[in-house]
Design a protein around this motif. Structure first.
Motif, PDB file in Angstrom:
ATOM      1  N   THR A  23      22.422  88.517   4.366  1.00 44.26           N
ATOM      2  CA  THR A  23      22.195  88.594   5.813  1.00 44.26           C
ATOM      3  C   THR A  23      22.460  89.996   6.343  1.00 44.26           C
ATOM      4  O   THR A  23      21.845  90.412   7.320  1.00 44.26           O
ATOM      5  CB  THR A  23      23.043  87.552   6.566  1.00 44.26           C
ATOM      6  N   MET A  24      23.354  90.751   5.679  1.00 41.43           N
ATOM      7  CA  MET A  24      23.572  92.137   6.059  1.00 41.43           C
ATOM      8  C   MET A  24      22.308  92.968   5.835  1.00 41.43           C
ATOM      9  O   MET A  24      21.956  93.810   6.656  1.00 41.43           O
ATOM     10  CB  MET A  24      24.734  92.740   5.265  1.00 41.43           C
ATOM     11  N   LEU A  25      21.613  92.699   4.727  1.00 45.38           N
ATOM     12  CA  LEU A  25      20.361  93.415   4.475  1.00 45.38           C
ATOM     13  C   LEU A  25      19.353  93.134   5.582  1.00 45.38           C
ATOM     14  O   LEU A  25      18.644  94.037   6.030  1.00 45.38           O
ATOM     15  CB  LEU A  25      19.791  93.022   3.114  1.00 45.38           C
ATOM     16  N   LEU A  26      19.297  91.883   6.043  1.00 43.09           N
ATOM     17  CA  LEU A  26      18.398  91.538   7.150  1.00 43.09           C
ATOM     18  C   LEU A  26      18.830  92.249   8.438  1.00 43.09           C
ATOM     19  O   LEU A  26      17.993  92.735   9.195  1.00 43.09           O
ATOM     20  CB  LEU A  26      18.354  90.025   7.343  1.00 43.09           C
ATOM     21  N   ALA A  27      20.147  92.305   8.666  1.00 39.23           N
ATOM     22  CA  ALA A  27      20.665  93.005   9.847  1.00 39.23           C
ATOM     23  C   ALA A  27      20.339  94.498   9.774  1.00 39.23           C
ATOM     24  O   ALA A  27      19.969  95.105  10.780  1.00 39.23           O
ATOM     25  CB  ALA A  27      22.169  92.791   9.969  1.00 39.23           C
ATOM     26  N   ASP A  28      20.470  95.065   8.588  1.00 38.18           N
ATOM     27  CA  ASP A  28      20.142  96.486   8.413  1.00 38.18           C
ATOM     28  C   ASP A  28      18.679  96.759   8.752  1.00 38.18           C
ATOM     29  O   ASP A  28      18.326  97.859   9.182  1.00 38.18           O
ATOM     30  CB  ASP A  28      20.405  96.934   6.974  1.00 38.18           C
ATOM     31  N   MET A  29      17.831  95.763   8.567  1.00 36.96           N
ATOM     32  CA  MET A  29      16.402  95.911   8.856  1.00 36.96           C
ATOM     33  C   MET A  29      16.054  95.482  10.277  1.00 36.96           C
ATOM     34  O   MET A  29      14.885  95.354  10.622  1.00 36.96           O
ATOM     35  CB  MET A  29      15.574  95.100   7.856  1.00 36.96           C
ATOM     36  N   GLY A  30      17.098  95.227  11.112  1.00 35.06           N
ATOM     37  CA  GLY A  30      16.860  94.993  12.524  1.00 35.06           C
ATOM     38  C   GLY A  30      17.039  93.569  13.016  1.00 35.06           C
ATOM     39  O   GLY A  30      16.962  93.323  14.216  1.00 35.06           O
ATOM     40  N   ALA A  31      17.259  92.600  12.117  1.00 36.40           N
ATOM     41  CA  ALA A  31      17.456  91.215  12.566  1.00 36.40           C
ATOM     42  C   ALA A  31      18.765  91.098  13.339  1.00 36.40           C
ATOM     43  O   ALA A  31      19.735  91.806  13.055  1.00 36.40           O
ATOM     44  CB  ALA A  31      17.478  90.262  11.369  1.00 36.40           C
ATOM     45  N   GLU A  32      18.763  90.222  14.324  1.00 37.20           N
ATOM     46  CA  GLU A  32      20.002  89.890  15.019  1.00 37.20           C
ATOM     47  C   GLU A  32      20.696  88.830  14.177  1.00 37.20           C
ATOM     48  O   GLU A  32      20.185  87.713  14.036  1.00 37.20           O
ATOM     49  CB  GLU A  32      19.720  89.340  16.420  1.00 37.20           C
ATOM     50  N   VAL A  33      21.824  89.163  13.601  1.00 33.86           N
ATOM     51  CA  VAL A  33      22.568  88.235  12.752  1.00 33.86           C
ATOM     52  C   VAL A  33      23.844  87.828  13.475  1.00 33.86           C
ATOM     53  O   VAL A  33      24.640  88.677  13.884  1.00 33.86           O
ATOM     54  CB  VAL A  33      22.899  88.854  11.379  1.00 33.86           C
ATOM     55  N   ALA A  62      32.115  95.857   4.351  1.00 31.29           N
ATOM     56  CA  ALA A  62      30.954  96.308   3.574  1.00 31.29           C
ATOM     57  C   ALA A  62      29.839  95.272   3.526  1.00 31.29           C
ATOM     58  O   ALA A  62      28.671  95.622   3.344  1.00 31.29           O
ATOM     59  CB  ALA A  62      31.385  96.665   2.152  1.00 31.29           C
ATOM     60  N   ALA A  63      30.160  94.002   3.689  1.00 36.71           N
ATOM     61  CA  ALA A  63      29.137  92.958   3.608  1.00 36.71           C
ATOM     62  C   ALA A  63      28.755  92.372   4.966  1.00 36.71           C
ATOM     63  O   ALA A  63      27.934  91.457   5.031  1.00 36.71           O
ATOM     64  CB  ALA A  63      29.614  91.832   2.689  1.00 36.71           C
ATOM     65  N   ASP A 168      26.535  88.025  -7.401  1.00 35.66           N
ATOM     66  CA  ASP A 168      26.533  87.848  -5.944  1.00 35.66           C
ATOM     67  C   ASP A 168      25.582  88.814  -5.255  1.00 35.66           C
ATOM     68  O   ASP A 168      24.846  88.438  -4.336  1.00 35.66           O
ATOM     69  CB  ASP A 168      27.934  88.030  -5.372  1.00 35.66           C
ATOM     70  N   LEU A 169      25.600  90.080  -5.685  1.00 37.03           N
ATOM     71  CA  LEU A 169      24.727  91.063  -5.047  1.00 37.03           C
ATOM     72  C   LEU A 169      23.255  90.755  -5.326  1.00 37.03           C
ATOM     73  O   LEU A 169      22.414  90.850  -4.425  1.00 37.03           O
ATOM     74  CB  LEU A 169      25.085  92.477  -5.506  1.00 37.03           C
ATOM     75  N   SER A 170      22.946  90.358  -6.541  1.00 34.84           N
ATOM     76  CA  SER A 170      21.563  89.976  -6.869  1.00 34.84           C
ATOM     77  C   SER A 170      21.140  88.758  -6.062  1.00 34.84           C
ATOM     78  O   SER A 170      20.021  88.709  -5.533  1.00 34.84           O
ATOM     79  CB  SER A 170      21.424  89.675  -8.360  1.00 34.84           C
ATOM     80  N   THR A 171      22.024  87.788  -5.950  1.00 33.79           N
ATOM     81  CA  THR A 171      21.723  86.591  -5.162  1.00 33.79           C
ATOM     82  C   THR A 171      21.456  86.957  -3.714  1.00 33.79           C
ATOM     83  O   THR A 171      20.503  86.457  -3.097  1.00 33.79           O
ATOM     84  CB  THR A 171      22.879  85.581  -5.262  1.00 33.79           C
ATOM     85  N   GLY A 172      22.279  87.842  -3.147  1.00 34.70           N
ATOM     86  CA  GLY A 172      22.072  88.277  -1.769  1.00 34.70           C
ATOM     87  C   GLY A 172      20.730  88.970  -1.584  1.00 34.70           C
ATOM     88  O   GLY A 172      20.030  88.734  -0.596  1.00 34.70           O
ATOM     89  N   MET A 173      20.362  89.822  -2.552  1.00 36.12           N
ATOM     90  CA  MET A 173      19.064  90.510  -2.457  1.00 36.12           C
ATOM     91  C   MET A 173      17.911  89.510  -2.553  1.00 36.12           C
ATOM     92  O   MET A 173      16.942  89.598  -1.788  1.00 36.12           O
ATOM     93  CB  MET A 173      18.942  91.564  -3.551  1.00 36.12           C
ATOM     94  N   PHE A 174      18.008  88.562  -3.481  1.00 39.21           N
ATOM     95  CA  PHE A 174      16.943  87.562  -3.607  1.00 39.21           C
ATOM     96  C   PHE A 174      16.892  86.661  -2.375  1.00 39.21           C
ATOM     97  O   PHE A 174      15.803  86.236  -1.964  1.00 39.21           O
ATOM     98  CB  PHE A 174      17.099  86.735  -4.884  1.00 39.21           C
ATOM     99  N   ALA A 175      18.050  86.380  -1.773  1.00 44.44           N
ATOM    100  CA  ALA A 175      18.057  85.582  -0.539  1.00 44.44           C
ATOM    101  C   ALA A 175      17.318  86.328   0.567  1.00 44.44           C
ATOM    102  O   ALA A 175      16.472  85.749   1.256  1.00 44.44           O
ATOM    103  CB  ALA A 175      19.489  85.266  -0.119  1.00 44.44           C
ATOM    104  N   ALA A 176      17.628  87.613   0.732  1.00 47.72           N
ATOM    105  CA  ALA A 176      16.949  88.408   1.773  1.00 47.72           C
ATOM    106  C   ALA A 176      15.452  88.486   1.513  1.00 47.72           C
ATOM    107  O   ALA A 176      14.638  88.363   2.437  1.00 47.72           O
ATOM    108  CB  ALA A 176      17.560  89.815   1.848  1.00 47.72           C
ATOM    109  N   PHE A 177      15.069  88.669   0.251  1.00 47.34           N
ATOM    110  CA  PHE A 177      13.649  88.729  -0.108  1.00 47.34           C
ATOM    111  C   PHE A 177      12.968  87.382   0.175  1.00 47.34           C
ATOM    112  O   PHE A 177      11.878  87.330   0.743  1.00 47.34           O
ATOM    113  CB  PHE A 177      13.490  89.105  -1.584  1.00 47.34           C
TER     114      PHE A 177
END
Length: 192
Positions: A23-33, A62-63, A168-177
């Motif tokens: 969800t942080m990756l989505l926030a970094d791309m502008g989503a309201e989280v 960091a997350a 965990d980091l891979s899972t987070g990236m795949f979740a954002a994707f």
């Protein structure tokens, strides 16, 4: 500056690393989280110190950058009512509780899609939500051992955890994707 996820709202009920990182990756791309945490306790990673910065866990910071936060008691009627109200205009709902927890709380996908048919429901777990291992908890170090990653780190007779939380980091990236892809799908079908 317009960011690609601007205009999307994400309700983040996840904890520790995989979900919050996604969800942080989505926030970094502008989503309201909007991160939902347990009152008085918060996300478990708030207690992962040292290191800390201005009294806050660096692990947590960091997350969870670029997010707004609220605390809700999900074991109370009021807390569940507020989550359901937030779901009405959310685009994405993310959770990483044990299998069956959201259903017991009245926040499973079948209920939330009745409130908002366009909702994308991202449920993160170590072993999936179906199958013989669905009730097992999944943590990064467990997944590294279970998948055999630890057998190729360290010495041959002493498996060692990889230096970073790669599962965990891979899972987070795949979740954002996956969430990004699903948001595109909603545009085409009108359904989450």
């Amino acid at each position: 500056m317009n960011l690609p996820m601007q205009g999307f709202k994400v309700l983040d009920l996840s904890r520790t690393l995989a979900g919050p990182y996604g969800t942080m990756l989505l926030a970094d791309m502008g989503a309201e989280v909007i991160k939902v945490e347990q009152p008085l306790v918060g996300d478990e990673s708030r207690r992962f110190t040292p290191p800390s910065w201005n009294g806050e866990s660096c692990y947590y910071l960091a997350a969870n950058r670029n997010k707004r936060g609220i605390t809700l008691d999900l074991k109370s009627e009021e807390g569940i009512k507020i989550v359901k109200q937030l779901v009405k205009d959310a685009d994405v709902f993310v959770e990483n509780f044990r299998t069956g927890t959201m259903e017991k709380l009245g926040l499973g996908y079948d209920i939330l899609k009745e409130i908002n048919p366009r909702i994308i429901y991202c449920s993160i777990s170590g072993f999936g939500r179906t199958g013989p291992e669905k009730n097992r908890a999944g943590y990064d170090v467990l997944m590294q051992g279970f998948a055999g990653l630890m057998s190729i780190t360290g010495e041959t007779d002493k498996p060692v955890k990889a230096g970073m939380s790669i599962a965990d980091l891979s899972t987070g990236m795949f979740a954002a994707f996956s969430i990004s892809s699903a948001l595109h799908g909603v545009k085409q079908t009108g359904k989450g």
